[in-house]
Each structure stands twice: as C-alpha cells, then as structure tokens.
Design an enzyme around this catalytic site. Sequence first.
Site, PDB file in Angstrom:
ATOM      1  N   ASP A  36     -13.215 -10.400 -19.857  1.00  0.00           N
ATOM      2  CA  ASP A  36     -11.977  -9.819 -20.368  1.00  0.00           C
ATOM      3  C   ASP A  36     -11.736 -10.142 -21.835  1.00  0.00           C
ATOM      4  O   ASP A  36     -10.877  -9.541 -22.474  1.00  0.00           O
ATOM      5  CB  ASP A  36     -10.790 -10.342 -19.553  1.00  0.00           C
ATOM      6  CG  ASP A  36     -10.226  -9.297 -18.613  1.00  0.00           C
ATOM      7  OD1 ASP A  36     -10.416  -8.098 -18.881  1.00  0.00           O
ATOM      8  OD2 ASP A  36      -9.591  -9.668 -17.617  1.00  0.00           O
ATOM      9  N   LEU A  89       1.086  -4.278 -18.185  1.00  0.00           N
ATOM     10  CA  LEU A  89       2.157  -4.943 -17.448  1.00  0.00           C
ATOM     11  C   LEU A  89       1.863  -4.882 -15.961  1.00  0.00           C
ATOM     12  O   LEU A  89       1.806  -3.803 -15.374  1.00  0.00           O
ATOM     13  CB  LEU A  89       3.510  -4.275 -17.745  1.00  0.00           C
ATOM     14  CG  LEU A  89       3.866  -4.108 -19.227  1.00  0.00           C
ATOM     15  CD1 LEU A  89       5.193  -3.392 -19.372  1.00  0.00           C
ATOM     16  CD2 LEU A  89       3.887  -5.461 -19.936  1.00  0.00           C
ATOM     17  N   ARG A 137       9.115  -4.389  -7.552  1.00  0.00           N
ATOM     18  CA  ARG A 137       9.929  -3.497  -6.729  1.00  0.00           C
ATOM     19  C   ARG A 137      11.032  -4.267  -6.026  1.00  0.00           C
ATOM     20  O   ARG A 137      12.174  -3.795  -5.940  1.00  0.00           O
ATOM     21  CB  ARG A 137       9.050  -2.762  -5.721  1.00  0.00           C
ATOM     22  CG  ARG A 137       8.063  -1.782  -6.360  1.00  0.00           C
ATOM     23  CD  ARG A 137       6.990  -1.340  -5.388  1.00  0.00           C
ATOM     24  NE  ARG A 137       6.163  -2.472  -4.965  1.00  0.00           N
ATOM     25  CZ  ARG A 137       5.085  -2.356  -4.210  1.00  0.00           C
ATOM     26  NH1 ARG A 137       4.688  -1.162  -3.791  1.00  0.00           N
ATOM     27  NH2 ARG A 137       4.380  -3.423  -3.866  1.00  0.00           N
ATOM     28  N   ASP A 156       6.926  -9.369  -6.981  1.00  0.00           N
ATOM     29  CA  ASP A 156       6.884  -7.924  -6.753  1.00  0.00           C
ATOM     30  C   ASP A 156       8.040  -7.294  -7.530  1.00  0.00           C
ATOM     31  O   ASP A 156       9.208  -7.500  -7.184  1.00  0.00           O
ATOM     32  CB  ASP A 156       7.006  -7.618  -5.258  1.00  0.00           C
ATOM     33  CG  ASP A 156       6.791  -6.148  -4.927  1.00  0.00           C
ATOM     34  OD1 ASP A 156       7.020  -5.294  -5.814  1.00  0.00           O
ATOM     35  OD2 ASP A 156       6.404  -5.849  -3.786  1.00  0.00           O
ATOM     36  N   ILE A 165       2.878  -2.389 -13.229  1.00  0.00           N
ATOM     37  CA  ILE A 165       4.247  -2.128 -13.667  1.00  0.00           C
ATOM     38  C   ILE A 165       4.253  -1.068 -14.753  1.00  0.00           C
ATOM     39  O   ILE A 165       5.059  -0.128 -14.732  1.00  0.00           O
ATOM     40  CB  ILE A 165       4.908  -3.429 -14.160  1.00  0.00           C
ATOM     41  CG1 ILE A 165       5.051  -4.432 -13.019  1.00  0.00           C
ATOM     42  CG2 ILE A 165       6.268  -3.140 -14.779  1.00  0.00           C
ATOM     43  CD1 ILE A 165       5.488  -5.826 -13.463  1.00  0.00           C
ATOM     44  N   GLY A 166       3.364  -1.203 -15.717  1.00  0.00           N
ATOM     45  CA  GLY A 166       3.323  -0.259 -16.828  1.00  0.00           C
ATOM     46  C   GLY A 166       3.114   1.175 -16.388  1.00  0.00           C
ATOM     47  O   GLY A 166       3.692   2.103 -16.947  1.00  0.00           O
ATOM     48  N   GLU A 167       2.296   1.364 -15.346  1.00  0.00           N
ATOM     49  CA  GLU A 167       1.987   2.713 -14.872  1.00  0.00           C
ATOM     50  C   GLU A 167       3.032   3.264 -13.911  1.00  0.00           C
ATOM     51  O   GLU A 167       3.278   4.479 -13.894  1.00  0.00           O
ATOM     52  CB  GLU A 167       0.629   2.716 -14.162  1.00  0.00           C
ATOM     53  CG  GLU A 167      -0.549   2.402 -15.067  1.00  0.00           C
ATOM     54  CD  GLU A 167      -1.824   2.186 -14.259  1.00  0.00           C
ATOM     55  OE1 GLU A 167      -2.021   2.904 -13.250  1.00  0.00           O
ATOM     56  OE2 GLU A 167      -2.618   1.287 -14.621  1.00  0.00           O
TER      57      GLU A 167
END
Length: 334
Positions: free
Chosen positions: A79, A141, A221, A219, A265-267
């Site tokens: 990475d 994210l 959500r 999470d 999260i970003g998507e």
Amino acid sequence: MNVLEDAVCGPGMPSIDAVGYRVVHPGPHLDRHQQITEDVLKDLEQAVAFAPLHDPEAITLIRETMKRFPRARHYACFDTVFHQTMPAEASTYAIPIEYRRQGVRRYGFHGLSCESVVDQLRSASDHQGAEFPQRMVIAHLGSGCSVTALIDGASVDTTMGLTPTGGVVMGTRPGDLDPGLVLYLLRQAQGDRVAALSSVEAILNHKAGMVALSGLPNDMRAVRKATSADARLALQIFTRSVRKAIGAFAWLLGGLDAVVFTGGIGEHDAKSRTDILLGLEPYGVILDTAANEASSEPHRRVSKADSQVAIWVIPAEEDRMIAEHVRELELRQR
C-alpha cells in the site's frame, strides 16, 4: 481458506500460476511490489511493529497459501509504493537522524486504492476527451480513512504517516494525536513495560476513533441511525477532520481541480459527502444533490456542471490493481 481453495481449484478451473497479496506495510527495506521469498517474509515480520493491525494476518495468510499452492509464484503488493513520489519535505519527520536512518518516516497508505482511482479517472478522461485533473484530492473513507493530495496523478502528500493509525479520525483509530497524549496514556497504563505498551497499542488500534466517540459498533450506518449526543459528536468530529485535511491540501496544491470519494463510506454514504463539502460553493465546489444521492452508478460525477471543482465517486479497486501488478511481475519472469 478451505472455501477459497475449493472455489479456485474446482472442476474446470485452470491451475494457479501466481497469487497476489495486499500487504499494508513493507517496512523500511522493501520499496516495490515483488515476488515473495523467505528474505521478503523476514522483512515483513520485522515490519509488524509498524502495522500490527494488518501485517500479522497478511503474513499468516501468505505462509498458509504458499503451503497450499507450492508450485505457484507469490507476490506482495504494498500500500505504500504509490506514495514514494512524495517529496522529502512531506515524508520526513522532525526527529533525530538516528531514528530516520532506521526507516522512521511517513510512508502513506491506501496506495492501491488511490492508484485504482487514478487509473479509472484517467481512463474516463481519455474516453470522454476531457482533461485529467492536475490538482486532486482523494478521500478514502472506510473503517480506515486517509486523504491524499496528488499532482498529475502522483501522490505529493497524505494524512497517514509511519503507520495507518494517524491522519483523520477512523472507525477504531484516532487519527492524529498530540504526542504528549500517547505519553500520558503510557503513564496511566497498568502493569510492566510490555503490558503498558500492549494496552496503549490496543487503545490506538481497536478502541479509539468513532467507536470510542459514539459508544457504538464500527459501522457508519449504525452511527447515522443513532440519536444520541455522542453519535452526533462523533459524526461532527469525523467530518471536521476530513474537511480540515482536504482544506489543507487545497491550500498546499494552490487550489483543486477534483475531489474523489472512495472506500466504503466515501462511496456509499451520501450524507458524509454532503457534510464534508458543505458551504464550499464560494470556492467553486458545487455538489449536485440528486447525483450525490443516486446510487445507480458506482463510478459517477456528483458535482454540478458549473462547479469549478469536479466531485467524483469512484470505487476502490485494490483487487484489480493487485491483479495487474501480478500480471506485470509474471511477464518479467518470462
């Protein structure tokens, strides 16, 4: 592991010639994607101190897979490689030189994700006959989060440093902290030196970030659905940390041509994108609300036509980048 082996070795499947792995931290001695040898594994084992949350599992997986596929060639994809274009002023810590000589520097992470974003955006620009954004920020994210500044598709700075613990606030990691706070945590820890270090390491890798602030599972959500003051504060702190990172990089780059959101999260979290970009219309950042809230296309522009800064949602395709690197490395073997 047995399920995977059954899937790739079932009837009608071709033989396995090569296996690629995502490895978060290579340590100070490995600076390119490469075939895994015993010497490489020794270097990776020494690098565990840099990424204790990620590298041990990767090493275990590599050793087990090498046993199951002994005739295949095995490759590590790191990475950190993408961020080797960062200048010295971005990668160097202001610490005594003896530690810098040991490889203590800012490495950066989520490089395979960023590389996949650049690749997809460059392909889209070529297909549409559009100009590739010169000054860009990628916000990866997810459970782990980082923000990366790029010029012409090359990394020039990023929020994560020596380890994947620093930068913006994450699911279970705190992001940047006052170094004195870490010393305070060590002084407060119970037990001998080893126990104290293990305790603080567990806090920084597993018990901090959004879970510590919200008191909820890791999470986004669940945090979004919660109505508690702690959950609201967690969201505010998360949003603020990402806004600050993007703002700092916008100033560093002398402006922005594009902002890209990727990662879980970003998507998938439109509200995070909205909150992060809130109130930036005077600076030429104009979000298209309908496009932002639509989820039909994984790869899409979510800024209005008159936005000076293009806003994109692009999926992280780390697996594809690993496959492509393995293919290139295999071709060199022939």
